[in-house]
Design a protein around this motif. Sequence first.
Motif, PDB file in Angstrom:
ATOM      1  N   GLN A 484       0.810  -1.216   0.000  1.00 33.54           N
ATOM      2  CA  GLN A 484       0.000   0.000   0.000  1.00 33.54           C
ATOM      3  C   GLN A 484       0.851   1.278   0.000  1.00 33.54           C
ATOM      4  O   GLN A 484       0.360   2.345  -0.353  1.00 33.54           O
ATOM      5  CB  GLN A 484      -0.929   0.007   1.210  1.00 33.54           C
ATOM      6  CG  GLN A 484      -0.217   0.226   2.544  1.00 33.54           C
ATOM      7  CD  GLN A 484      -1.163   0.245   3.726  1.00 33.54           C
ATOM      8  OE1 GLN A 484      -2.385   0.189   3.575  1.00 33.54           O
ATOM      9  NE2 GLN A 484      -0.604   0.340   4.918  1.00 33.54           N
ATOM     10  N   TRP A 485       2.124   1.164   0.363  1.00 26.69           N
ATOM     11  CA  TRP A 485       3.002   2.335   0.377  1.00 26.69           C
ATOM     12  C   TRP A 485       3.743   2.544  -0.944  1.00 26.69           C
ATOM     13  O   TRP A 485       4.383   3.591  -1.132  1.00 26.69           O
ATOM     14  CB  TRP A 485       4.029   2.198   1.508  1.00 26.69           C
ATOM     15  CG  TRP A 485       3.423   2.332   2.869  1.00 26.69           C
ATOM     16  CD1 TRP A 485       3.195   1.342   3.769  1.00 26.69           C
ATOM     17  CD2 TRP A 485       2.955   3.541   3.486  1.00 26.69           C
ATOM     18  NE1 TRP A 485       2.616   1.842   4.912  1.00 26.69           N
ATOM     19  CE2 TRP A 485       2.459   3.203   4.763  1.00 26.69           C
ATOM     20  CE3 TRP A 485       2.917   4.880   3.085  1.00 26.69           C
ATOM     21  CZ2 TRP A 485       1.928   4.140   5.634  1.00 26.69           C
ATOM     22  CZ3 TRP A 485       2.384   5.825   3.962  1.00 26.69           C
ATOM     23  CH2 TRP A 485       1.901   5.451   5.219  1.00 26.69           C
ATOM     24  N   ALA A 488       3.155   5.874  -2.889  1.00 24.94           N
ATOM     25  CA  ALA A 488       3.834   7.036  -2.293  1.00 24.94           C
ATOM     26  C   ALA A 488       5.322   6.998  -2.610  1.00 24.94           C
ATOM     27  O   ALA A 488       5.928   8.019  -2.992  1.00 24.94           O
ATOM     28  CB  ALA A 488       3.613   7.046  -0.783  1.00 24.94           C
ATOM     29  N   THR A 594      -0.790   0.854  10.003  1.00 24.68           N
ATOM     30  CA  THR A 594      -1.863   1.830   9.786  1.00 24.68           C
ATOM     31  C   THR A 594      -3.163   1.324  10.407  1.00 24.68           C
ATOM     32  O   THR A 594      -3.275   0.166  10.788  1.00 24.68           O
ATOM     33  CB  THR A 594      -2.037   2.082   8.284  1.00 24.68           C
ATOM     34  OG1 THR A 594      -2.105   0.822   7.603  1.00 24.68           O
ATOM     35  CG2 THR A 594      -0.863   2.882   7.733  1.00 24.68           C
ATOM     36  N   HIS A 668      -6.510  -1.450   4.019  1.00 24.76           N
ATOM     37  CA  HIS A 668      -5.495  -1.123   3.013  1.00 24.76           C
ATOM     38  C   HIS A 668      -5.776   0.266   2.430  1.00 24.76           C
ATOM     39  O   HIS A 668      -6.904   0.562   2.021  1.00 24.76           O
ATOM     40  CB  HIS A 668      -5.497  -2.140   1.873  1.00 24.76           C
ATOM     41  CG  HIS A 668      -4.970  -3.486   2.257  1.00 24.76           C
ATOM     42  ND1 HIS A 668      -5.788  -4.552   2.558  1.00 24.76           N
ATOM     43  CD2 HIS A 668      -3.690  -3.941   2.391  1.00 24.76           C
ATOM     44  CE1 HIS A 668      -5.037  -5.616   2.844  1.00 24.76           C
ATOM     45  NE2 HIS A 668      -3.765  -5.265   2.760  1.00 24.76           N
ATOM     46  N   LEU A 669      -4.742   1.089   2.350  1.00 22.46           N
ATOM     47  CA  LEU A 669      -4.884   2.415   1.753  1.00 22.46           C
ATOM     48  C   LEU A 669      -5.166   2.305   0.261  1.00 22.46           C
ATOM     49  O   LEU A 669      -4.662   1.403  -0.412  1.00 22.46           O
ATOM     50  CB  LEU A 669      -3.602   3.226   1.944  1.00 22.46           C
ATOM     51  CG  LEU A 669      -3.108   3.457   3.380  1.00 22.46           C
ATOM     52  CD1 LEU A 669      -1.805   4.254   3.345  1.00 22.46           C
ATOM     53  CD2 LEU A 669      -4.156   4.162   4.216  1.00 22.46           C
ATOM     54  N   TYR A 673      -4.836   7.734  -2.126  1.00 22.86           N
ATOM     55  CA  TYR A 673      -4.460   8.380  -0.857  1.00 22.86           C
ATOM     56  C   TYR A 673      -2.981   8.162  -0.551  1.00 22.86           C
ATOM     57  O   TYR A 673      -2.300   9.051  -0.024  1.00 22.86           O
ATOM     58  CB  TYR A 673      -5.313   7.869   0.301  1.00 22.86           C
ATOM     59  CG  TYR A 673      -5.251   8.802   1.489  1.00 22.86           C
ATOM     60  CD1 TYR A 673      -6.036   9.945   1.518  1.00 22.86           C
ATOM     61  CD2 TYR A 673      -4.372   8.576   2.544  1.00 22.86           C
ATOM     62  CE1 TYR A 673      -5.963  10.845   2.581  1.00 22.86           C
ATOM     63  CE2 TYR A 673      -4.287   9.461   3.608  1.00 22.86           C
ATOM     64  CZ  TYR A 673      -5.084  10.593   3.617  1.00 22.86           C
ATOM     65  OH  TYR A 673      -4.992  11.488   4.660  1.00 22.86           O
ATOM     66  N   SER A 674      -2.476   6.992  -0.909  1.00 23.82           N
ATOM     67  CA  SER A 674      -1.051   6.729  -0.692  1.00 23.82           C
ATOM     68  C   SER A 674      -0.197   7.751  -1.437  1.00 23.82           C
ATOM     69  O   SER A 674       0.795   8.276  -0.889  1.00 23.82           O
ATOM     70  CB  SER A 674      -0.707   5.308  -1.158  1.00 23.82           C
ATOM     71  OG  SER A 674       0.665   5.024  -1.006  1.00 23.82           O
ATOM     72  N   ARG A 675      -0.572   8.065  -2.669  1.00 19.66           N
ATOM     73  CA  ARG A 675       0.210   9.047  -3.437  1.00 19.66           C
ATOM     74  C   ARG A 675       0.176  10.430  -2.787  1.00 19.66           C
ATOM     75  O   ARG A 675       1.171  11.163  -2.828  1.00 19.66           O
ATOM     76  CB  ARG A 675      -0.307   9.119  -4.877  1.00 19.66           C
ATOM     77  CG  ARG A 675       0.175   7.988  -5.765  1.00 19.66           C
ATOM     78  CD  ARG A 675      -0.216   8.191  -7.209  1.00 19.66           C
ATOM     79  NE  ARG A 675      -1.651   8.008  -7.403  1.00 19.66           N
ATOM     80  CZ  ARG A 675      -2.233   6.839  -7.642  1.00 19.66           C
ATOM     81  NH1 ARG A 675      -1.494   5.743  -7.716  1.00 19.66           N
ATOM     82  NH2 ARG A 675      -3.532   6.756  -7.802  1.00 19.66           N
TER      83      ARG A 675
END
Length: 702
Positions: A484-485, A488, A594, A668-669, A673-675
């Motif tokens: 999920q990261w 980003a 998270t 899970h993001l 939103y992760s970006r």
Amino acid sequence: MLRRPSGGPRIPRQNRRPQTPHTNRLPVTTPGAGFRTDVQGLRAVAVLMVLLYHTGLGPSGGFLGVDVFFVLSGFLITGLLVREHQKTGRISLTAFWAKRARRLLPASVLVLLVTCLTARWWLPASRWESVGQDAIASAAYAINWRLAAGSVDYLSEGAAPSPLQHFWSLAIEEQFYLAWPLLISLVLLARTKKVAIGVISAVIAGSLLLALLTYSPQTYFTTHTRVWELAAGALCAITMPRARRRAHARAATQGQRWSRALLGWSGLALILGALFVVRPETMWPGPLTVVVVVGTMLILRYGLAAQGAHLLLSNPALTRIGDISYSLYLWHWPLVVFAQVDGDLTVVEGLAVVAISLALAAATYALVENPARTARFWAPTGLGLAGGLTLALVAAGSGTLLAQARSVQEAVHAVGAAGTIEVQPAAKALTPRPEEAKNDSGEIYTRGCPSNYADATVRPCVFDFRAGPDSPTVVAVGDSKMGQWIPALEEIARQERWQLISMTKAGCAFSDTRRFESGALYTSCIDWNQAVRDQVTAMDPDLLFTTQLETYPVFKNGKVVRGEVKRREMIRGLRVRLAEMKRAGIPVVTFAETPRMAMDVPECVSLNLNTLANCAKDREEALAGEGVVRTAAQRAGDPVLDLNDRLCTDEQCPSVIGDALIYRDDHHLTGTYSRTLAPFVRTRLAEVLKPRLLQRLLPPES
């Protein structure tokens, strides 16, 4: 389904076709030429098993009623094909398929249309696209393959069941109806019983062997691991005694008659007994499936014996339910799913679903199913096929409309984590929209990089933004919580000219901890870990990121451990990997766990667009599991990036921030939103990196 024989004039014995003296010929009078009320009663038993199981009113093994249906279908269809061949000397494939269309499609298309309409009105918008796609797959009788793919999709875990999920078994039967007549036609060319038995037995053995040796979540839905059950029914149809031998059986000794009756009753006992032994977690199809199939075969073979199981199964109440069993199966599951939107069914709600299902099934049988089967306007083969195709296209069209429906406008400038961290009161526009959130998981998933459950192969996803061969290489390793990261980190890699390489696997942390998956040691995770460790060490990246879910079932010293013992073992397992990286000279940064929202966030948001506070979670509760990653990293001396202040206020964790939907499920993001978290990840990273590494990875702007 076989029709009741019409009442025509009796043929004088001397004018009947003479019996062949060769014993190896296929029987001239196949079983089932007459309507068998015991088979109709067995249909009722099978559908009632499934109905009571799904409504929570029956025993744990009620789903095995589907397996009984498979055997019955193989028996009835094969008998029908053999009789046609004996009567005409050929099998008309187009006529057979036209009959199947007239028999099956009107009722199923009605249920598909009503289900799509009801889903649009009753279900959360986050489920519209999925249900619409299920309707398209159901109309094409291919939904079993869609479900098979989803059964091993980590991102599909925890998703609410589809109101059309039950079409998987009908899809397998239709695929059987498509291919089986071709095989039977070839078998009948040999005109010997031995060849027919040999071919069908080979199909049974091959399919059963595949089911047992390749067992996985997929095998429950796949045709090649289920066709042995239908072929078992076909074997009954081929091997049943001919009319003369049945007449001879009536003259058998009392002991022989009782033994045959006992075999039929034993078959029924095997099926009913399995109801209380089989559990949802039982290997299925598996050894106990064989017991159910054999039980059904015994009833088919010996159910008509004197004092046999037909005495119970031919009960008028059961045969009446058997008449409407197809419509009952079609209607009951959508009703169950719609009734469960707000939680599990109570006993009263379960009884109500049963009553409504029976009423709808009776009405559908009387007004749609039976009239459509006997209607003359599409009796010609060409019209039957054309009509069936038209109905299927109508059903697929309804699914397409539902899949394309939208609940809210897309936010043009969703700021996400850059916005005010608060519980947003309402949303007129969102990115992603609730119905799109599940698939908003990032590029590593659209590329198909993450290794799935059974896959120990490392599948790196490379994002190469290097300005030259000396640019930094950063690796991100772990389960879907690491995944999920990646959006980003991808944004940072693009800005800083890194080569970013992700290595993730479903439900598999970068850890030495042994964990359980589907009741067994997750061996592919162990193998994957070793392979990743070796590859990362050989790669010698400038930095490694990792994190993990903190609630896995853990196996230690030959048993599953829980509570504090599990927590300590998870900390130990992660520390082992962190220590290995330190010995290899590879710096590591971990992400703190998270929030877990304990709800399907897209569903909640789609139902509460004007009251988003209903989809917020108490911060302390949402972060109650936090500690494993942080503790392991601190003990190893590695930094932790904690971004939870951009996910929660001091008191609550909202589901929407800055018009961006935060989660694609319960924890899970979303990729979106992760970006939006990328600038904050970069800032926190700059605070924890040692000066030399900071200068290499995040050099100050010139």
